[in-house]
Design an enzyme around this catalytic site. Structure first.
Site, PDB file in Angstrom:
ATOM      1  N   LYS A  65       0.850  -1.207   0.000  1.00 22.87           N
ATOM      2  CA  LYS A  65       0.000   0.000   0.000  1.00 22.87           C
ATOM      3  C   LYS A  65       0.878   1.246   0.000  1.00 22.87           C
ATOM      4  O   LYS A  65       2.058   1.205   0.387  1.00 22.87           O
ATOM      5  CB  LYS A  65      -0.929   0.046   1.214  1.00 22.87           C
ATOM      6  CG  LYS A  65      -0.253   0.053   2.605  1.00 22.87           C
ATOM      7  CD  LYS A  65       0.217   1.412   3.103  1.00 22.87           C
ATOM      8  CE  LYS A  65       0.874   1.348   4.480  1.00 22.87           C
ATOM      9  NZ  LYS A  65       1.661   2.541   4.835  1.00 22.87           N
TER      10      LYS A  65
ATOM     11  N   ASP B 190      -2.297  -1.257  10.791  1.00 20.15           N
ATOM     12  CA  ASP B 190      -2.526  -1.261   9.338  1.00 20.15           C
ATOM     13  C   ASP B 190      -3.189  -2.548   8.841  1.00 20.15           C
ATOM     14  O   ASP B 190      -3.622  -2.611   7.697  1.00 20.15           O
ATOM     15  CB  ASP B 190      -1.184  -1.132   8.586  1.00 20.15           C
ATOM     16  CG  ASP B 190      -0.610   0.273   8.669  1.00 20.15           C
ATOM     17  OD1 ASP B 190      -1.288   1.155   9.236  1.00 20.15           O
ATOM     18  OD2 ASP B 190       0.509   0.484   8.164  1.00 20.15           O
TER      19      ASP B 190
HETATM   20  O1  C5P Z   1       0.097  -0.871  15.263  1.00 19.91           O
HETATM   21  P1  C5P Z   1       1.520  -1.087  14.864  1.00 19.91           P
HETATM   22  O2  C5P Z   1       2.165  -2.179  15.668  1.00 19.91           O
HETATM   23  O3  C5P Z   1       1.709  -1.267  13.409  1.00 19.91           O
HETATM   24  O4  C5P Z   1       2.272   0.261  15.221  1.00 19.91           O
HETATM   25  C1  C5P Z   1       3.671   0.369  15.270  1.00 19.91           C
HETATM   26  C2  C5P Z   1       4.059   1.613  16.029  1.00 19.91           C
HETATM   27  O5  C5P Z   1       3.675   2.772  15.278  1.00 19.91           O
HETATM   28  C3  C5P Z   1       3.343   1.767  17.364  1.00 19.91           C
HETATM   29  O6  C5P Z   1       4.051   1.118  18.368  1.00 19.91           O
HETATM   30  C4  C5P Z   1       3.334   3.265  17.549  1.00 19.91           C
HETATM   31  O7  C5P Z   1       4.573   3.710  18.009  1.00 19.91           O
HETATM   32  C5  C5P Z   1       3.193   3.780  16.125  1.00 19.91           C
HETATM   33  N1  C5P Z   1       1.797   4.105  15.764  1.00 19.91           N
HETATM   34  C6  C5P Z   1       1.164   5.187  16.344  1.00 19.91           C
HETATM   35  N2  C5P Z   1      -0.108   5.508  15.975  1.00 19.91           N
HETATM   36  C7  C5P Z   1      -0.763   4.783  15.051  1.00 19.91           C
HETATM   37  C8  C5P Z   1      -0.136   3.673  14.434  1.00 19.91           C
HETATM   38  C9  C5P Z   1       1.154   3.361  14.818  1.00 19.91           C
HETATM   39  O8  C5P Z   1       1.737   5.873  17.207  1.00 19.91           O
HETATM   40  N3  C5P Z   1      -2.002   5.126  14.693  1.00 19.91           N
END
Ligand code: C5P
Length: 302
Positions: free
Chosen positions: A11, A138
């Site tokens: 994406k 995501d």
């Molecule tokens: O959800 P995911 O594990 O993919 O997110 C990775 C990191 O990205 C999180 O630990 C956070 O630091 C950051 N993040 C965030 N806000 C979001 C998505 C991701 O702060 N909406």
């Protein structure tokens, strides 16, 4: 024995506005996700032996252990669906790691779709979506391909019409990745007002539905994570400049980077852009692809 195959597309974020920081440490987003015709490939079959197993191809830097997002997806599915048997998955990687292209999340979502197909819809759409959201911000988008508007952490999704005029996409992948948590940390409160982000999303969604050209879309693209990504990886600034000097209407970091993308209207323009940029940035990998018009379908192999 029956096996199931599915493409797991990459994406880009055509719009990524961060409107605030939440109590749980995540950030509040307004983002338009667009799937690409560039994908990893997964296959899955059920086995009598309980548990999850993963084999990797073309992924020297990935671990197939329990920390792998596909393994986590298979285990979470097995638990949620109370499977007695096991799930065996093979993953062939093409999407670069830590590139802001959602490869790991897409693989996890594809593993969930495959498991759900193999188990004849045992979990149901809502529960499958919940499992996806528990795996990463995501992941749910990849159950809503090809185009969606995301809010909240990224998990509150509304499907959008894919671009009425398919766009060619040049991906410039530098030889280093960006850490998503590090990029979010560097953002340090540089947020966009929610009302502005919503207005931008409306305008961009409308332009996509009306078949806007790459030049018409250029001023509507935005990414609040670009400034912090450029601080984490200053080389990205040169890459953006180079693509725009070579004639791209606009070049933008995808997600938290490190991939930079440019939209163009034809494959000829895409090839010309890559040929010109490649001589100046020989260490960067260039991928030419296009926007995805529909979600890939599971292929059943008897
Ligand atoms: O959800 P995911 O594990 O993919 O997110 C990775 C990191 O990205 C999180 O630990 C956070 O630091 C950051 N993040 C965030 N806000 C979001 C998505 C991701 O702060 N909406």
């Amino acid at each position: 024995m029956t096996s199931y195959r599915l493409a797991a597309p990459a994406k880009i974020n055509l719009l990524l506005r961060v409107t605030g920081r939440r109590e749980d440490g995540f950030h509040e987003l307004v983002s338009i996700f667009q799937g690409l015709d560039f994908a990893d490939q997964l296959s899955l079959r059920c086995s009598a032996e309980p548990g999850a197993r993963l084999t990797l191809e073309n992924a020297p830097d990935l671990d197939a252990g329990p920390g792998n997002l596909v393994m986590r997806a298979l285990m979470a599915y097995g638990e949620a669906a109370q499977l007695e048997g096991g799930l065996e998955c093979a993953l062939k990687k093409h999407i670069p790691l830590a590139g802001g292209l959602g490869g790991g999340s897409s693989d996890a979502a594809a593993a969930l779709r495959l498991a759900e197909t193999a188990q004849e819809g045992a979990l149901g759409v809502e529960k499958l979506y919940e499992v996806a959201a528990s795996l990463g911000s995501d992941v749910p988008f990849f159950l809503r391909l090809p185009t969606a508007l995301a809010r909240g952490r990224g998990e509150r999704l509304r499907r959008l019409a894919p671009p009425a005029r398919p766009l060619w996409v040049v991906l410039a992948v530098p030889p280093f990745g960006c850490s998503t948590p590090e990029v979010y940390r560097r953002l340090e409160g540089r947020f966009t007002q929610a009302a502005q982000a919503e207005a931008e999303a409306r305008q961009l969604a409308e332009a996509l539905a009306l078949g806007a050209s790459a030049a018409e879309l250029a001023p509507l693209l935005a990414n609040d994570l670009q400034a912090p990504a450029l601080e984490v990886a200053p080389g990205l600034g040169d890459l953006i400049e180079l693509l725009e000097e070579c004639g791209a209407p606009r070049a933008l970091v995808s997600g938290s980077g490190s991939t930079v993308f440019a939209l163009v209207d034809s494959s000829t323009e895409a090839s010309r852009l890559v040929n010109q940029a490649l001589s100046a940035m020989p260490q960067t990998s260039f991928i030419v692809t296009s926007t995805l018009a529909s979600a890939p379908e599971v292929i059943v192999c008897e």
